[in-house]
Design a protein around this motif. Structure first.
Motif, mmCIF file in Angstrom:
data_model
loop_
_atom_site.group_PDB
_atom_site.id
_atom_site.type_symbol
_atom_site.label_atom_id
_atom_site.label_comp_id
_atom_site.label_asym_id
_atom_site.label_seq_id
_atom_site.Cartn_x
_atom_site.Cartn_y
_atom_site.Cartn_z
ATOM 1 N N PRO A 28 50.913 49.441 50.458
ATOM 2 C CA PRO A 28 50.646 49.493 49.017
ATOM 3 C C PRO A 28 51.888 49.875 48.216
ATOM 4 O O PRO A 28 52.152 49.291 47.166
ATOM 5 C CB PRO A 28 49.577 50.585 48.913
ATOM 6 C CG PRO A 28 48.923 50.608 50.246
ATOM 7 C CD PRO A 28 49.936 50.180 51.243
ATOM 8 N N LYS A 29 52.656 50.829 48.721
ATOM 9 C CA LYS A 29 53.855 51.253 47.993
ATOM 10 C C LYS A 29 54.832 50.103 47.802
ATOM 11 O O LYS A 29 55.334 49.883 46.707
ATOM 12 C CB LYS A 29 54.563 52.378 48.746
ATOM 13 C CG LYS A 29 54.067 53.762 48.388
ATOM 14 C CD LYS A 29 54.964 54.783 49.066
ATOM 15 C CE LYS A 29 54.508 56.195 48.854
ATOM 16 N NZ LYS A 29 55.243 57.109 49.755
ATOM 17 N N ILE A 30 55.126 49.408 48.863
ATOM 18 C CA ILE A 30 56.108 48.331 48.697
ATOM 19 C C ILE A 30 55.568 47.226 47.801
ATOM 20 O O ILE A 30 56.330 46.445 47.261
ATOM 21 C CB ILE A 30 56.580 47.720 50.039
ATOM 22 C CG1 ILE A 30 55.399 47.225 50.832
ATOM 23 C CG2 ILE A 30 57.414 48.686 50.844
ATOM 24 C CD1 ILE A 30 55.796 46.370 51.999
ATOM 25 N N HIS A 31 54.262 47.194 47.669
ATOM 26 C CA HIS A 31 53.741 46.191 46.752
ATOM 27 C C HIS A 31 53.537 46.761 45.362
ATOM 28 O O HIS A 31 52.798 46.201 44.565
ATOM 29 C CB HIS A 31 52.460 45.572 47.314
ATOM 30 C CG HIS A 31 52.747 44.757 48.534
ATOM 31 N ND1 HIS A 31 52.205 45.024 49.763
ATOM 32 C CD2 HIS A 31 53.590 43.707 48.734
ATOM 33 C CE1 HIS A 31 52.680 44.171 50.650
ATOM 34 N NE2 HIS A 31 53.511 43.359 50.060
ATOM 35 N N GLY A 32 54.150 47.898 45.127
ATOM 36 C CA GLY A 32 54.255 48.355 43.747
ATOM 37 C C GLY A 32 53.279 49.422 43.298
ATOM 38 O O GLY A 32 53.325 49.847 42.154
ATOM 39 N N ILE A 33 52.424 49.868 44.198
ATOM 40 C CA ILE A 33 51.483 50.911 43.771
ATOM 41 C C ILE A 33 52.166 52.268 43.867
ATOM 42 O O ILE A 33 52.688 52.638 44.921
ATOM 43 C CB ILE A 33 50.214 50.881 44.642
ATOM 44 C CG1 ILE A 33 49.494 49.548 44.412
ATOM 45 C CG2 ILE A 33 49.313 52.058 44.312
ATOM 46 C CD1 ILE A 33 48.280 49.358 45.264
ATOM 47 N N LYS A 34 52.178 53.012 42.767
ATOM 48 C CA LYS A 34 52.892 54.287 42.784
ATOM 49 C C LYS A 34 51.965 55.465 42.579
ATOM 50 O O LYS A 34 52.265 56.580 42.987
ATOM 51 C CB LYS A 34 53.964 54.286 41.689
ATOM 52 C CG LYS A 34 55.152 53.415 42.079
ATOM 53 C CD LYS A 34 56.354 53.645 41.203
ATOM 54 C CE LYS A 34 57.464 52.672 41.561
ATOM 55 N NZ LYS A 34 57.793 51.770 40.451
ATOM 56 N N SER A 35 50.864 55.238 41.924
ATOM 57 C CA SER A 35 49.970 56.348 41.595
ATOM 58 C C SER A 35 49.473 57.064 42.843
ATOM 59 O O SER A 35 48.933 56.446 43.775
ATOM 60 C CB SER A 35 48.774 55.804 40.807
ATOM 61 O OG SER A 35 47.595 56.421 41.237
ATOM 62 N N LYS A 36 49.660 58.370 42.845
ATOM 63 C CA LYS A 36 49.305 59.160 44.013
ATOM 64 C C LYS A 36 47.806 59.061 44.302
ATOM 65 O O LYS A 36 47.378 58.875 45.447
ATOM 66 C CB LYS A 36 49.711 60.621 43.742
ATOM 67 C CG LYS A 36 49.289 61.630 44.784
ATOM 68 C CD LYS A 36 50.327 61.747 45.888
ATOM 69 C CE LYS A 36 49.979 62.844 46.885
ATOM 70 N NZ LYS A 36 48.885 62.508 47.807
ATOM 71 N N SER A 37 47.012 59.147 43.251
ATOM 72 C CA SER A 37 45.565 59.173 43.483
ATOM 73 C C SER A 37 45.087 57.820 44.008
ATOM 74 O O SER A 37 44.241 57.729 44.891
ATOM 75 C CB SER A 37 44.836 59.522 42.189
ATOM 76 O OG SER A 37 45.123 58.535 41.215
#
Ligand SMILES: Nc1ncnc2c1ncn2[C@@H]1O[C@H](COP(=O)(O)OP(=O)(O)OP(=O)(O)O)[C@@H](O)[C@H]1O
Ligand SMILES: Nc1ncnc2c1ncn2[C@@H]1O[C@H](COP(=O)(O)OP(=O)(O)OP(=O)(O)O)[C@@H](O)[C@H]1O
Ligand SMILES: [Mg+2]
Ligand SMILES: [Mg+2]
Ligand SMILES: O=P([O-])([O-])[O-]
Lengths: 315, 258, 299, 252, 252
Positions: E110-119
């Motif tokens: 998910p991170k590498i696909h741009g999701i940054k929100s911790k929750s």
């Protein structure tokens, strides 16, 4: 019956095994003997400064007054701080220049183009390793020194106090950075190569780009290995003598900027040892510096082991 | 040790004396096939140490052994004074100054004067190039040119040997250093001190004060090849030709003594 | 704003390629500069004549010979010891305290500054033996420098022999030592040879460890004299001798000849050419041996 | 009919460091028979096989308790390891010829055991290659590198290499798993021939292969023998539920 | 009943340098079904699987001809490779977690696909771990290194990692071959659940496994599809002699 086979065993054993085994074992142990005697001899000479000449080790490490004959300003003193500081700052500077470059090269060789890496860059790195340090020093002296000299002369914002000889901390660090980059790069290459293919495959299969994979998976996973390379590079920079001595100006004063002249532990040994009368304070102090170099390089090894231990802990 | 090899000897020490020792050795070997003489510099301190330790057969020095070694060590060495040598203050060829007074020289080397304009030159920074403290050249220069004043250690660029000094002075703008006469050529510019030109004649007649005897020390009496080589250097053949050609001053020409 | 990963990837790749290009360019410039500077000296006369310290026109004959001789001498000493120690580490060393100690020693020796080893050599092989500066003492010092490297190369080369081959030999009833001598060492030869040539290159260029051991000057040699006991023979290991690398350093520090700069340029060019030669040689040998062991040619 | 025992183990336990890889393994291996060892990956088949010719000695930190007997002699203290390995040859999973010529590969064993005569060696090489059904394929290229052979040929070469030292027992650790079907068949046929003169112990992950070629089968699980019996019996009516599950592919 | 195709290949040929590893492979893969690929070692199963998410791009010197379609789009020129791999996830033979914490392993995709929100990430991690039946076992140690998990747990972690990027197809290359029987069963059960929301293609060397979990089976030999049909049919009455030979263990 049992004894019978024991006898048979020993005949086999002595003829085809024991002899060769003993020889190689001896030479294995010989390395310990060699190291110990090396440490012993250097230490016994190096300690004379403190035992025989009654200099204080604290002063040796932390004072910057190095005057082996003594003059109007006081009696003889051997504070090596200027050299220690010089060695540390020049090595650090070299490391700062070299490390990003080396890591980039190692990434290119393992991830971007392994083929070019093996066919072209590997030989290039090996040749850089093979180039003798005096040649580096010589090129530094004939190319870099005049260049830096011109540069400092041209810079209008430097006031008159700037050193314009071209021989400077920066010059030495530049020369060193070329000398240590193969070490850092090749250890980093090994570290990256040693990573299981799995990591890369897993990351790619999740839709990561190559750069994402490199930055987020490969480099972090190889970090202990890369750090080992950096420490080895640092050790090499610390121990290099001639190339540095030829280009740093050998000034016994703290450099005020990277354009200032400097001095290092190896450099002062190279310059003064030949002149020093053995048994005098000057000679003993130089041996103490050699001993200090030895201790530092052993410390580097210990650091590398600590890094290695951390790595095996992760796995 | 070196003494065990009758037909080969080694010499080290003063870089000031190197040109003479080296050339004389070449000539000697050419004349005496089978004799081997190796000559290297390293500085007076090294020459004295090594000859005392038996590492070389002859130790060349610009200074008396007593000034470097402990008295009991110096006692074991035999002094052969082979010639004298003058030492000149030299500057980069772009420095416009030709003459310095003793005081100016002292002020420069002790860091009181840092710009050529203060001694009548252009506005240009002075870069001092020094030799290691165990150099005989430096000791002589300090004693007779600087009157014993301590150099400002930190300001100087330091070079290992006279050869490097020559090279660095020739490359570094505004630089000043000192060299034995044997190293003087068009690459550097020698300075007059208090108006006296640094020449062999001025040394010989006592008007130029910065000079030293050149010593060849042996451990005990010289024997064998060592002896014949020293004898050769002291011979008229060498003293009248090579010695003067290389800008040393033959002993017999010296009208002053120390 | 988030840069599209694909674009970030392209940018990063471009940067890596540029850096790699810079490296190659750097070597080309480096070697090109040295060879260009030294081109006027790259002739047989320069390579064979005696150095001169006062007048111009000296050559590098003896230093060049000394460098080669130094490689031979030091390899003769360090190879048997290093290979043995490497065999021990690869094959016999159990994971005991002593083995860890040896490994530490290897690493420590390998990381020691060569100037420190030079001083050790000066103390032990020059002062304590009373031999004065001489080639053999230099070779001994360089051997100390080389020993950990050769040990590691040997150990690696032997470890890299597939376990399956070793198992095959042992399963046939060969003793461990027989397996080492008859199977492991022959199989390790490609790795060994490549490593050793590289090491030789290092000896060839070493200077700091030699300044205080073999000295920075020699005397004229008689290249027709092959009696190693005769002092004018180039084969005499007990003579003071400057190697090519030391020679460059010396010319720089006390060079008094008017053409000192050119002589040093020439010598540096020769050194860099030798570095290339060593590298190419190791590649050719390694390639040939590898081919042979991979079964591409008859044995 | 009385069984003729060639090898047997008693309460064999083996530890790699602190993990136990064999637990109380007691097996009898009959002379001139093929004994198959089966079981899921990691169950200890290879480990057990290697205790029989002490190849585990190579591994650091191995501890072995219990006994292994060859012809009534305890392998771990009444026999020299070199003699043992001469008598108990081994063929490995991946063919592992030496990087030497075909001839040298086979002559290696006899040579290290002291045979020097060229003609005697020639004889041995020929006989062994004939024994491993490889002679016709390689007789014209004995001087060429063994690495130039195909995988199946290399494996037969390795068998010939073992035969050259005239062993009594041949251990085989998945000898066909790296080979193509045709080579596999050739080797299976060869095993069938060899069992007339040799005692063979073979590890295989291929149940059908075990069924085809072996006389007895031992089923290993977690370092223990779950069941050991005649192959026919094991495959037709295993007495243990786990054996049945394994054979029918419930796991492994 | 009409079949719903998710993926299909047409006349796919693949060359590693000059050796051909796939020959004219044409396969239809149904949506929300499990398709098994079987065949002897080296027949090209893994190679084929990797053409589906273009993992072969990583290998030098690969040449591919023919077409692969995902939802009607040509994978090799109508889809960006990153998008493709997001849609077609992959689980490997050996569990290959990253040397990071359990949490980081799953959040990586998910991170590498741009999701940054911790929750948002927390949510995804939990959901994926629940989906791969691992949540209960690891929920208290999410910050610990994934390398400390057992093999079976690691493999389920890898499945969770794939689920975290919400793929549509999951490719599995012998996902249980390195695992113990118990973990194998767990994963097989998981596959059974997953097929409700995902299309699954699985390589296995275990015929019984193929029989148990798959709807369709393709039998590969020498880079070619010998037979492709419903699993039941393949195992009960294969139409090709070679398939039968393989299934009954005559080779492989
Ligand atoms: N050298 C070793 N050091 C530590 N553990 C080992 C070693 N060799 C094997 N093991 C362990 O011992 C157990 C038995 O291994 P072994 O190789 O005998 O299994 P196997 O039945 O032959 O499996 P396979 O079918 O995969 O070859 C395994 O758990 C393995 O991990
Ligand atoms: N990177 C590669 N380069 C060259 N040849 C390869 C490569 N990967 C696989 N091959 C070859 O392609 C063929 C098919 O390999 P593949 O891995 O697809 O087989 P597989 O059916 O998955 O076998 P296994 O059951 O052993 O995993 C084999 O002959 C193999 O040697
Ligand atoms: Mg096994
Ligand atoms: Mg596969
Ligand atoms: O002549 P010196 O080298 O001692 O100055």
């Amino acid at each position: 019956m049992s004894t019978n086979s024991k006898i048979k065993k020993s005949v086999h054993y002595i003829k085809k095994e024991l002899f060769g085994r003993s020889i190689v074992t001896f030479f294995g142990i010989f390395l310990i003997i060699l190291t110990i005697s090396l440490v012993f001899f250097i230490a016994s000479k190096g300690m004379a400064t403190f035992i025989q000449d009654k200099q204080s080790p604290i002063q040796f490490l932390f004072s910057d007054r190095w005057d082996t004959v003594g003059d109007s300003r006081g009696g003889p003193a051997v504070g090596a701080l200027v050299f220690i500081f010089g060695s540390v700052s020049i090595s650090m500077l070299a490391l700062m220049i070299s490390t990003p470059f080396s890591i980039a090269i190692s990434i290119f060789m393992t991830e971007i183009s392994p083929k070019l890496g093996k066919k072209l860059l590997q030989p290039v790195i090996e040749i850089f390793v093979g180039i003798p340090s005096v040649v580096y020093g010589w090129v530094g002296l004939t190319v870099l020194v005049p260049f830096i000299s011109k540069f400092t002369l041209m810079m209008p914002f430097f006031d008159g106090s700037i050193n314009t000889t071209g021989k400077s901390l920066l010059t030495g660090a530049l020369v060193l950075s070329i000398m240590i980059f193969p070490t850092i790069a090749s250890v980093s290459v090994d570290a990256l190569k040693a990573l299981p293919r799995d990591y890369k495959e897993a990351s790619f299969a999740l839709g990561a780009t190559r750069w994402q994979t490199i930055r987020r998976v490969l480099v972090p996973a190889a970090l202990p290995g890369i750090l080992t390379g950096v420490v080895l590079g640092l050790a090499r920079a610390f121990g290099e003598a001639l190339a540095v001595q030829m280009v740093i100006g050998n000034n016994i004063l703290f450099p005020k900027s990277i354009f200032d002249r400097a001095n290092t532990m190896t450099s002062v040994i190279t310059m003064e040892m030949g002149n020093a009368v053995s048994g005098t304070l000057e000679s003993n102090a130089l041996w103490s510096l050699a001993f200090l170099l030895l201790i530092i390089s052993f410390l580097f090894i210990v650091v590398i082991h600590k890094i290695g231990a951390k790595r095996s802990f992760v796995k | 040790g070196p003494s065990s090899k009758e037909d080969s000897i080694s010499i080290s020490g003063s870089s000031a004396l190197l040109p003479l020792a080296d050339n004389a050795a070449k000539d000697y070997m050419a004349k005496n096939a089978g004799s081997k003489i190796s000559v290297q510099a390293g500085g007076s301190g090294q020459g004295l140490t090594q000859v005392y330790q038996g590492a070389v057969n002859i130790g060349n020095s610009d200074v008396y052994a007593e000034e470097k070694l402990k008295p009991e060590e110096a006692k074991e060495l035999k002094d052969h004074v082979v010639c004298a040598v003058g030492i000149a203050a030299v500057v980069n060829t772009n420095v416009k100054v030709d003459n310095l007074t003793s005081q100016q020289l002292i002020d420069i080397f002790t860091g009181k004067i840092t710009n050529w304009k203060d001694v009548g030159g252009d506005d240009m920074k002075i870069t001092i190039i020094n030799r290691p403290s165990n150099s005989g050249t430096r000791a002589t220069f300090k004693k007779y040119a600087l009157k014993g004043a301590d150099e400002a250690e930190g300001m100087a660029l330091k070079e290992d040997q006279s050869g490097t000094v020559k090279q660095t002075v020739s490359q570094t703008e505004g630089s000043i250093s000192y060299l034995a006469f044997s190293y003087l050529d068009e690459k550097t510019k020698p300075l007059k001190i208090d108006g006296v030109v640094p020449t062999s004649e001025n040394v010989a007649n006592g008007t130029y004060p910065v000079w030293a005897y050149e010593h060849m020390y042996t451990k005990g009496e010289a024997t064998g090849l060592t002896k014949s080589f020293i004898d050769y250097i002291l011979s008229d053949e060498v003293q009248n030709n090579l010695v003067t050609k290389l800008k040393f001053i033959p002993i017999k020409d010296m009208k002053v003594k120390r | 704003m988030r840069i599209k990963p694909q674009i970030a990837d392209k940018i990063a790749t471009t940067i890596f390629i540029i850096i790699a290009g810079i490296l190659v360019l750097l070597l080309v410039l480096f070697a090109g500069y040295l060879i260009y500077q030294g081109r006027s000296k790259l002739n047989l006369n320069f390579l064979t004549s005696e150095p001169k310290s006062i007048e111009a026109g000296g050559g590098i004959g003896p230093p060049l010979f000394n460098s080669i001789y130094m490689v031979v001498l030091s390899m003769m000493m360090s190879l048997p010891i290093g290979l043995s120690a490497g065999i021990y580490m690869a094959e016999y060393a159990r994971p005991t305290k002593m083995t860890r100690m040896i490994r530490f020693c290897i690493e420590a020796l390998a990381s020691l500054p060569s100037i420190v080893i030079g001083l050790f050599g000066f103390l032990v092989f020059v002062q304590m033996t009373g031999w004065s500066f001489n080639l053999l003492s230099g070779a001994l010092a360089v051997s100390v420098l080389n020993l950990p490297v050769i040990t590691r190369i040997s150990e690696d080369a032997i470890r890299n022999v597939p376990l399956s081959v070793k198992e095959a030999s042992l399963a046939l009833g060969a003793t461990h030592w027989q397996t080492i001598v008859k199977v492991l060492i022959p199989c390790a030869i490609p790795g060994l040879v490549t490593g050793l040539i590289i090491t030789s290159g290092r000896v060839f260029g070493e200077a700091a460890a030699l300044i205080f051991t073999s000295g920075v000057s020699g005397y004229p040699l008689d290249f027709t004299n092959f009696n190693p006991l005769d002092s004018s023979s180039p084969l005499n290991p007990f003579r003071p001798a400057e190697t090519l690398a030391v020679f460059i350093w010396k010319v720089n520090s006390e060079g008094t000849a008017p053409d000192a700069r050119m002589v040093a340029d020439g010598a540096a060019a020769v050194l860099i050419i030798c570095v290339f030669a060593f590298n190419i040689l190791s590649r050719i040998f390694g390639g040939l041996l590898n081919k042979r062991f991979a079964g591409k040619t008859n044995i | 009919m009385e069984k003729k025992l060639k090898l047997y183990t008693k309460d064999l336990n083996l530890f790699y460091g602190s993990t136990q890889a064999l637990k109380n393994v007691t097996v009898d291996i009959e002379k001139n028979k093929v004994t198959a060892l089966i079981g899921p990956s990691g169950c200890g088949k290879s480990t057990f096989l290697k205790t029989l010719n002490r190849m585990n000695d190579l591994v650091n930190n191995v501890k072995i308790t219990g006994k292994v007997y060859l012809d009534g002699l305890n392998v771990y203290d009444q026999l020299d390891v070199v003699d043992l390995r001469k008598k108990v040859g081994m063929v490995f999973q991946k063919p592992n010829p030496f990087p030497m010529s075909i001839y040298e590969n086979i002559a290696y064993g006899p040579k290290i055991h002291g045979i020097k005569s060229k003609s005697r060696l020639d004889e041995i090489v020929e006989k062994s290659l004939i024994g491993s059904a490889l002679w016709d394929e390689v007789k014209d290229r004995l001087k060429q590198s063994a690495l130039g052979l195909s995988g199946g040929q290399q494996q037969r070469l390795c068998i010939a290499r073992v035969l050259a030292v005239e062993p009594e027992v041949v251990l085989m650790d998945e000898p066909t798993s790296a080979l193509d079907p045709l080579s596999t068949l050739k080797i299976e046929d060869l095993i069938d021939e060899l069992k007339e003169s040799y005692t063979i112990v073979i590890v295989t992950h291929n149940m059908q292969q075990a069924g085809r070629i072996s006389d007895n089968t031992a089923f290993f699980l977690h370092g223990q023998i779950v069941e050991y019996d005649e192959t026919e019996k094991i495959f037709s009516m295993p007495s243990d539920k786990r054996t049945e599950d394994y054979i029918t592919g419930r796991f492994g």
